[in-house]
Design a protein around this motif. Structure first.
Motif, PDB file in Angstrom:
ATOM      1  N   THR A 180       0.807  -1.216   0.000  1.00 39.98           N
ATOM      2  CA  THR A 180       0.000   0.000   0.000  1.00 39.98           C
ATOM      3  C   THR A 180       0.847   1.276   0.000  1.00 39.98           C
ATOM      4  N   THR A 181       2.155   1.162   0.317  1.00 35.29           N
ATOM      5  CA  THR A 181       2.991   2.369   0.378  1.00 35.29           C
ATOM      6  C   THR A 181       3.469   2.813  -1.014  1.00 35.29           C
ATOM      7  N   MET A 182       3.178   2.020  -2.042  1.00 33.76           N
ATOM      8  CA  MET A 182       3.616   2.423  -3.400  1.00 33.76           C
ATOM      9  C   MET A 182       2.819   3.638  -3.864  1.00 33.76           C
ATOM     10  N   LYS A 183       3.501   4.526  -4.631  1.00 35.05           N
ATOM     11  CA  LYS A 183       2.798   5.700  -5.177  1.00 35.05           C
ATOM     12  C   LYS A 183       1.816   5.211  -6.251  1.00 35.05           C
ATOM     13  N   PRO A 184       0.733   6.006  -6.499  1.00 32.93           N
ATOM     14  CA  PRO A 184      -0.268   5.553  -7.486  1.00 32.93           C
ATOM     15  C   PRO A 184       0.350   5.225  -8.847  1.00 32.93           C
ATOM     16  N   TRP A 185       1.310   6.029  -9.335  1.00 31.10           N
ATOM     17  CA  TRP A 185       1.874   5.743 -10.665  1.00 31.10           C
ATOM     18  C   TRP A 185       2.699   4.460 -10.635  1.00 31.10           C
ATOM     19  N   GLU A 186       3.350   4.188  -9.475  1.00 27.00           N
ATOM     20  CA  GLU A 186       4.145   2.948  -9.361  1.00 27.00           C
ATOM     21  C   GLU A 186       3.221   1.728  -9.387  1.00 27.00           C
ATOM     22  N   ARG A 187       2.084   1.859  -8.700  1.00 26.85           N
ATOM     23  CA  ARG A 187       1.116   0.751  -8.682  1.00 26.85           C
ATOM     24  C   ARG A 187       0.594   0.488 -10.087  1.00 26.85           C
ATOM     25  N   MET A 188       0.339   1.606 -10.822  1.00 31.65           N
ATOM     26  CA  MET A 188      -0.197   1.467 -12.174  1.00 31.65           C
ATOM     27  C   MET A 188       0.802   0.734 -13.080  1.00 31.65           C
ATOM     28  N   VAL A 189       2.085   1.166 -12.996  1.00 31.38           N
ATOM     29  CA  VAL A 189       3.107   0.535 -13.847  1.00 31.38           C
ATOM     30  C   VAL A 189       3.296  -0.921 -13.434  1.00 31.38           C
ATOM     31  N   ALA A 190       3.348  -1.176 -12.099  1.00 34.77           N
ATOM     32  CA  ALA A 190       3.569  -2.554 -11.623  1.00 34.77           C
ATOM     33  C   ALA A 190       2.409  -3.451 -12.054  1.00 34.77           C
ATOM     34  N   ARG A 191       1.167  -2.985 -11.810  1.00 35.26           N
ATOM     35  CA  ARG A 191       0.014  -3.816 -12.157  1.00 35.26           C
ATOM     36  C   ARG A 191      -0.050  -4.033 -13.661  1.00 35.26           C
ATOM     37  N   GLY A 192       0.158  -2.952 -14.442  1.00 37.19           N
ATOM     38  CA  GLY A 192       0.114  -3.051 -15.906  1.00 37.19           C
ATOM     39  C   GLY A 192       1.148  -4.042 -16.418  1.00 37.19           C
ATOM     40  N   THR A 193       2.371  -3.978 -15.850  1.00 38.05           N
ATOM     41  CA  THR A 193       3.435  -4.889 -16.305  1.00 38.05           C
ATOM     42  C   THR A 193       3.084  -6.334 -15.940  1.00 38.05           C
ATOM     43  N   HIS A 194       2.595  -6.557 -14.717  1.00 41.30           N
ATOM     44  CA  HIS A 194       2.239  -7.933 -14.314  1.00 41.30           C
ATOM     45  C   HIS A 194       1.143  -8.487 -15.230  1.00 41.30           C
ATOM     46  N   ASP A 195       0.112  -7.649 -15.508  1.00 39.65           N
ATOM     47  CA  ASP A 195      -0.992  -8.117 -16.369  1.00 39.65           C
ATOM     48  C   ASP A 195      -0.479  -8.445 -17.770  1.00 39.65           C
ATOM     49  N   LEU A 196       0.405  -7.564 -18.279  1.00 39.55           N
ATOM     50  CA  LEU A 196       0.964  -7.797 -19.624  1.00 39.55           C
ATOM     51  C   LEU A 196       1.783  -9.094 -19.643  1.00 39.55           C
ATOM     52  N   LEU A 197       2.576  -9.327 -18.586  1.00 37.02           N
ATOM     53  CA  LEU A 197       3.393 -10.554 -18.531  1.00 37.02           C
ATOM     54  C   LEU A 197       2.492 -11.791 -18.534  1.00 37.02           C
TER      55      LEU A 197
END
Ligand code: HEM
Ligand code: HEM
Length: 180
Positions: A78-95
């Motif tokens: 939960t401590t990740m910044k919103p843009w970091e969460r977006m990039v992390a989630r987007g990358t995981h979904d793409l993978l």
């Protein structure tokens, strides 16, 4: 050992499946790049056979991993910044998407080239395309192209993990490391 994932970390099963996919993928890229260039006359033997078996195993492990993820989801911290969460989630979904799409396209291409792919001699995968299916020929080209997209997405993902470990010094890397 507890196999579940808590708020703070991935469980043993999720970590094992993550690193198993990394090892199988590395082997699959090695085989994909060293096997003969595939044409209709290329026999189903040697590295070509290994490539299809390893790919079928990867598909099986990725599906198992996704089922486990649905049963025991691990939220991003939960401590990740919103843009970091977006990039992390987007990358995981793409993978995950690429890890499903690439083997399916390879499987279709295998039908076009007249192969019967197995899971290391055990189960024969049913053909999803035949030798006349032009779309399955194209899916072989898209299969090859998407492996580069996968490499790019995995590179971004690894860079993110290293950034958290070496620059931010938070505990994100430890969530996926064995035994930490
Ligand atoms: C995540 C899993 C997979 C990865 C990373 C992967 C990777 C690769 C790579 C790097 C190539 C060489 C591409 C080139 O030289 O242009 C290739 C070709 C090929 N792969 Fe895979 N592969 C996977 C799964 C599969 C599966 C499951 C099958 C079949 C059951 C398969 C069948 C093929 C075929 C038939 C080709 C030749 C395609 C063509 O030349 O048109 N692959 N793969
Ligand atoms: C040296 C290589 C790698 C490192 C250090 C690494 C590290 C990590 C870390 C630390 C996480 C947890 C992220 C978090 O808690 O927010 C993670 C998750 C994940 N990794 Fe990797 N990874 C590597 C390679 C790969 C590769 C090659 C793939 C697939 C192509 C991959 C796919 C994933 C996926 C899909 C997740 C999300 C897990 C989930 O929530 O379901 N990783 N990785």
């Amino acid at each position: 050992m507890n196999g579940s994932s808590s708020e703070r970390t991935y469980g043993a099963v999720a970590r094992t499946l993550h690193w198993l996919v990394v090892v199988l993928l590395a082997a699959q890229f090695y085989v994909g790049w060293t096997m003969p260039h595939i044409r209709k006359t290329t026999p189903q033997e040697g590295l070509v056979e290994v490539h299809m078996s390893l790919g079928a195993l990867l598909l099986f492990v990725v599906v198992a991993r996704l089922v486990w993820r649905i049963m025991r989801p691990t939220p991003l911290i939960t401590t990740m910044k919103p843009w970091e969460r977006m990039v992390a989630r987007g990358t995981h979904d793409l993978l995950y998407l690429l890890l499903l799409l690439i083997p399916f396209l390879g499987w279709a291409a295998a039908g076009y080239f007249g192969y019967s792919p197995h899971l290391f001699g055990m189960t024969v995968l049913p053909a999803i395309a035949n030798g006349d299916a032009e779309w399955a020929h194209t899916s072989g080209d898209v299969h090859g192209f998407l492996t580069w997209v996968l490499l790019g997405a995995a590179g971004l993902h690894v860079a993110g993990a290293l950034y958290h470990y070496f620059i931010l010094h938070d505990r994100i890397m430890q969530r996926m490391l064995p035994g930490v």
